[in-house]
Scaffold this motif. Structure first.
Motif, PDB file in Angstrom:
ATOM      1  N   ALA A  58       0.834  -1.203   0.000  1.00 41.54           N
ATOM      2  CA  ALA A  58       0.000   0.000   0.000  1.00 41.54           C
ATOM      3  C   ALA A  58       0.863   1.245   0.000  1.00 41.54           C
ATOM      4  O   ALA A  58       0.550   2.245  -0.642  1.00 41.54           O
ATOM      5  CB  ALA A  58      -0.920  -0.012   1.215  1.00 41.54           C
ATOM      6  N   THR A  59       1.983   1.173   0.725  1.00 44.68           N
ATOM      7  CA  THR A  59       2.881   2.327   0.786  1.00 44.68           C
ATOM      8  C   THR A  59       3.531   2.588  -0.564  1.00 44.68           C
ATOM      9  O   THR A  59       3.737   3.726  -0.979  1.00 44.68           O
ATOM     10  CB  THR A  59       3.974   2.079   1.842  1.00 44.68           C
ATOM     11  N   ALA A  60       3.822   1.503  -1.303  1.00 41.66           N
ATOM     12  CA  ALA A  60       4.493   1.648  -2.584  1.00 41.66           C
ATOM     13  C   ALA A  60       3.553   2.079  -3.700  1.00 41.66           C
ATOM     14  O   ALA A  60       3.999   2.448  -4.767  1.00 41.66           O
ATOM     15  CB  ALA A  60       5.165   0.330  -2.961  1.00 41.66           C
ATOM     16  N   GLN A  61       2.241   2.014  -3.461  1.00 41.21           N
ATOM     17  CA  GLN A  61       1.273   2.367  -4.487  1.00 41.21           C
ATOM     18  C   GLN A  61       1.390   3.851  -4.846  1.00 41.21           C
ATOM     19  O   GLN A  61       1.314   4.710  -3.967  1.00 41.21           O
ATOM     20  CB  GLN A  61      -0.151   2.084  -3.987  1.00 41.21           C
ATOM     21  N   PRO A  62       1.627   4.183  -6.098  1.00 45.74           N
ATOM     22  CA  PRO A  62       1.765   5.595  -6.473  1.00 45.74           C
ATOM     23  C   PRO A  62       0.471   6.369  -6.252  1.00 45.74           C
ATOM     24  O   PRO A  62      -0.631   5.819  -6.331  1.00 45.74           O
ATOM     25  CB  PRO A  62       2.122   5.529  -7.956  1.00 45.74           C
ATOM     26  N   VAL A  72      11.107  18.102  -5.668  1.00 44.32           N
ATOM     27  CA  VAL A  72      10.227  18.090  -4.495  1.00 44.32           C
ATOM     28  C   VAL A  72       8.794  17.790  -4.913  1.00 44.32           C
ATOM     29  O   VAL A  72       8.108  16.949  -4.318  1.00 44.32           O
ATOM     30  CB  VAL A  72      10.308  19.433  -3.744  1.00 44.32           C
ATOM     31  N   VAL A  73       8.344  18.476  -5.963  1.00 46.27           N
ATOM     32  CA  VAL A  73       6.988  18.234  -6.473  1.00 46.27           C
ATOM     33  C   VAL A  73       6.847  16.790  -6.936  1.00 46.27           C
ATOM     34  O   VAL A  73       5.819  16.137  -6.699  1.00 46.27           O
ATOM     35  CB  VAL A  73       6.672  19.202  -7.633  1.00 46.27           C
ATOM     36  N   LYS A  74       7.877  16.272  -7.570  1.00 47.08           N
ATOM     37  CA  LYS A  74       7.837  14.895  -8.081  1.00 47.08           C
ATOM     38  C   LYS A  74       7.620  13.904  -6.943  1.00 47.08           C
ATOM     39  O   LYS A  74       6.825  12.955  -7.071  1.00 47.08           O
ATOM     40  CB  LYS A  74       9.140  14.589  -8.826  1.00 47.08           C
ATOM     41  N   LYS A  75       8.310  14.106  -5.832  1.00 45.56           N
ATOM     42  CA  LYS A  75       8.152  13.207  -4.689  1.00 45.56           C
ATOM     43  C   LYS A  75       6.779  13.357  -4.045  1.00 45.56           C
ATOM     44  O   LYS A  75       6.191  12.379  -3.570  1.00 45.56           O
ATOM     45  CB  LYS A  75       9.244  13.491  -3.661  1.00 45.56           C
ATOM     46  N   ASP A  95      11.313   6.413  -9.504  1.00 47.30           N
ATOM     47  CA  ASP A  95      11.577   7.551 -10.390  1.00 47.30           C
ATOM     48  C   ASP A  95      10.252   7.979 -11.003  1.00 47.30           C
ATOM     49  O   ASP A  95       9.788   7.433 -11.989  1.00 47.30           O
ATOM     50  CB  ASP A  95      12.567   7.137 -11.487  1.00 47.30           C
ATOM     51  N   TYR A  96       9.629   8.978 -10.385  1.00 49.14           N
ATOM     52  CA  TYR A  96       8.277   9.371 -10.764  1.00 49.14           C
ATOM     53  C   TYR A  96       8.255  10.268 -12.000  1.00 49.14           C
ATOM     54  O   TYR A  96       9.294  10.730 -12.470  1.00 49.14           O
ATOM     55  CB  TYR A  96       7.586  10.056  -9.583  1.00 49.14           C
ATOM     56  N   ALA A  97       7.059  10.526 -12.493  1.00 44.54           N
ATOM     57  CA  ALA A  97       6.904  11.169 -13.801  1.00 44.54           C
ATOM     58  C   ALA A  97       6.656  12.669 -13.745  1.00 44.54           C
ATOM     59  O   ALA A  97       7.132  13.409 -14.601  1.00 44.54           O
ATOM     60  CB  ALA A  97       5.767  10.493 -14.579  1.00 44.54           C
ATOM     61  N   PHE A  98       5.882  13.143 -12.782  1.00 47.27           N
ATOM     62  CA  PHE A  98       5.450  14.540 -12.789  1.00 47.27           C
ATOM     63  C   PHE A  98       6.219  15.355 -11.756  1.00 47.27           C
ATOM     64  O   PHE A  98       6.214  15.017 -10.571  1.00 47.27           O
ATOM     65  CB  PHE A  98       3.957  14.644 -12.481  1.00 47.27           C
ATOM     66  N   LEU A 126       4.135  20.025 -19.479  1.00 48.56           N
ATOM     67  CA  LEU A 126       3.500  21.313 -19.175  1.00 48.56           C
ATOM     68  C   LEU A 126       3.679  21.674 -17.700  1.00 48.56           C
ATOM     69  O   LEU A 126       3.903  22.840 -17.352  1.00 48.56           O
ATOM     70  CB  LEU A 126       2.013  21.254 -19.526  1.00 48.56           C
ATOM     71  N   GLY A 127       3.607  20.670 -16.840  1.00 47.79           N
ATOM     72  CA  GLY A 127       3.823  20.911 -15.414  1.00 47.79           C
ATOM     73  C   GLY A 127       5.225  21.386 -15.125  1.00 47.79           C
ATOM     74  O   GLY A 127       5.444  22.200 -14.217  1.00 47.79           O
ATOM     75  N   SER A 128       6.172  20.903 -15.898  1.00 49.01           N
ATOM     76  CA  SER A 128       7.562  21.348 -15.732  1.00 49.01           C
ATOM     77  C   SER A 128       7.685  22.839 -15.983  1.00 49.01           C
ATOM     78  O   SER A 128       8.358  23.559 -15.233  1.00 49.01           O
ATOM     79  CB  SER A 128       8.470  20.591 -16.702  1.00 49.01           C
TER      80      SER A 128
END
Length: 225
Positions: free
Chosen positions: A5-9, A87-90, A115-118, A167-169
């Motif tokens: 559950a913790t690992a669920q994005p 920071v936003v990515k995490k 390694d997240y996307a946004f 676009l978020g970047s």
């Protein structure tokens, strides 16, 4: 069970613009002759933004302490924007497209789950460079903007990010880079001016060659300062 559950994005971006993402990756599948050039560009292309910042520093040597301060602030602004994006990515923890849409066509390899996307780090560097150079030389900023669009497109083309990640970047990078560059140009200009008369002068200033008024106007045509 708790670990799973913790690992669920926290966010599955495929529900935002997954169809647009697959339209681009389908294009990548149909243009395989472009796959390798785009994969090379998406990483090595970041060097172009470093070159543009170096060009800004070089021209700033003839334009006084304030311009030099803005030029020196550019890489700092880019690093600050990248840090903010991380920071936003995490915090968002959006799963990569290769994990949420595994049946799409991918040029790039799938990174680690952590390694997240946004937002996109590559696109953040590109957008931040555009903003930092805008305060220094709008012609260089315009060139950077062209390459930034190509960089953003390449991130989607290789399958590394959704369009909204790119676009978020820009939404993160542009204000952060502008604020950092503006603040440093106000606070550090006296220090740069002082250092430009010492041993660091070759790095911070160049001897001005006498020019006619029209020539001076032409030389400063791209200077927003």
């Amino acid at each position: 069970m708790a670990a799973a559950a913790t690992a669920q994005p926290a966010l599955d971006g495929s529900g935002i613009d997954g169809s647009l993402f697959t339209s681009v990756t389908d294009f990548a599948r149909d243009t395989k002759w472009l796959n390798t050039p785009m994969e090379v560009w998406t990483n090595l292309g970041l060097g172009v933004f470093a070159i543009l910042m170096i060009a800004g520093w070089w021209t700033a040597r003839r334009r006084g302490p304030r311009a030099m301060t803005v030029a020196l602030a550019a890489p700092v602004a880019v690093l600050a924007a990248f840090a903010a994006a991380e920071v936003v990515k995490k915090l968002v923890a959006e799963v990569r497209p290769c994990r949420s849409m595994p049946h799409a066509y991918f040029v790039d390899t799938c990174p680690a789950p952590s390694d997240y996307a946004f937002p996109s780090g590559h696109a953040t560097v590109a957008a931040a460079t555009v903003a930092a150079l805008f305060l220094l030389d709008r012609r260089l900023s315009a060139v950077a903007a062209v390459f930034a669009v190509l960089e953003g497109f390449s991130r989607v083309y290789v399958g590394a990010h959704y369009p909204h990640d790119v676009l978020g970047s820009a939404a993160v990078a542009l204000p952060v880079a502008l604020l950092v560059s503006s603040a440093l140009s106000r606070w550090a200009t006296p220090l740069v001016g002082s250092l430009s008369h010492g041993r660091l002068r070759p790095l911070l200033a160049a001897e001005l060659v006498a020019t006619t008024a029209p020539a001076r106007q032409a030389a400063s045509a791209g200077d927003p300062l």
